[in-house]
Design a protein around this motif. Sequence first.
Motif, short mmCIF file in Angstrom:
data_model
loop_
_atom_site.label_atom_id
_atom_site.label_comp_id
_atom_site.label_asym_id
_atom_site.label_seq_id
_atom_site.Cartn_x
_atom_site.Cartn_y
_atom_site.Cartn_z
N LEU A 7 48.23 47.95 41.90
CA LEU A 7 48.76 47.29 40.70
C LEU A 7 48.18 45.90 40.48
O LEU A 7 48.67 45.13 39.65
CB LEU A 7 50.29 47.19 40.81
CG LEU A 7 51.03 48.52 40.89
CD1 LEU A 7 52.50 48.30 41.07
CD2 LEU A 7 50.76 49.35 39.64
N TRP A 8 47.13 45.54 41.23
CA TRP A 8 46.57 44.19 41.21
C TRP A 8 46.33 43.66 39.79
O TRP A 8 46.69 42.54 39.47
CB TRP A 8 45.28 44.18 42.00
CG TRP A 8 44.73 42.82 42.20
CD1 TRP A 8 43.76 42.21 41.46
CD2 TRP A 8 45.11 41.88 43.20
NE1 TRP A 8 43.51 40.96 41.94
CE2 TRP A 8 44.34 40.73 43.02
CE3 TRP A 8 46.03 41.92 44.25
CZ2 TRP A 8 44.45 39.62 43.83
CZ3 TRP A 8 46.13 40.81 45.06
CH2 TRP A 8 45.36 39.67 44.85
N GLN A 9 45.70 44.46 38.95
CA GLN A 9 45.34 44.00 37.60
C GLN A 9 46.55 43.75 36.72
O GLN A 9 46.45 43.02 35.73
CB GLN A 9 44.40 44.99 36.93
CG GLN A 9 45.01 46.36 36.69
CD GLN A 9 43.99 47.34 36.16
OE1 GLN A 9 42.85 46.98 35.90
NE2 GLN A 9 44.40 48.58 35.99
N TYR A 10 47.68 44.32 37.06
CA TYR A 10 48.89 44.15 36.24
C TYR A 10 49.80 43.03 36.75
O TYR A 10 50.75 42.66 36.07
CB TYR A 10 49.69 45.46 36.21
CG TYR A 10 48.87 46.62 35.70
CD1 TYR A 10 48.49 46.70 34.36
CD2 TYR A 10 48.46 47.62 36.56
CE1 TYR A 10 47.72 47.76 33.90
CE2 TYR A 10 47.70 48.68 36.11
CZ TYR A 10 47.33 48.74 34.78
OH TYR A 10 46.58 49.78 34.32
N GLN A 13 49.53 35.96 38.02
CA GLN A 13 48.78 35.15 38.99
C GLN A 13 49.67 34.57 40.08
O GLN A 13 49.23 34.35 41.19
CB GLN A 13 48.04 34.02 38.26
CG GLN A 13 46.88 34.51 37.43
CD GLN A 13 45.85 35.27 38.25
OE1 GLN A 13 45.43 34.83 39.31
NE2 GLN A 13 45.47 36.44 37.77
N LYS A 31 49.05 35.53 43.89
CA LYS A 31 49.20 36.96 44.19
C LYS A 31 48.42 37.39 45.42
O LYS A 31 48.85 38.29 46.13
CB LYS A 31 48.86 37.82 42.98
CG LYS A 31 47.44 37.86 42.53
CD LYS A 31 47.32 38.80 41.33
CE LYS A 31 45.98 38.74 40.69
NZ LYS A 31 45.91 39.62 39.52
#
Length: 68
Positions: A7-10, A13, A31
């Motif tokens: 889910l990193w891109q969602y 910061q 994050k």
Amino acid sequence: MVYGGLLWQYLPQRLPIHFGINGQPDQYAPKLIAVIGLPVLIIVVNYVIIRSMKHKGSDNQKVFTVII
């Protein structure tokens, strides 16, 4: 960590890492720290505790079981 990576891109910061008694976040971390750093820190601390207990031959089996 895997779920955080997926889910990193969602993720924002900054992620909340601590919540006050009222349920509101009162501490934040980037994050990278929240998704990777804190879990790694917890794993390392547990490893050190378990190794030190095994090395010292601790007789307190209840504490060892709880940590495991």
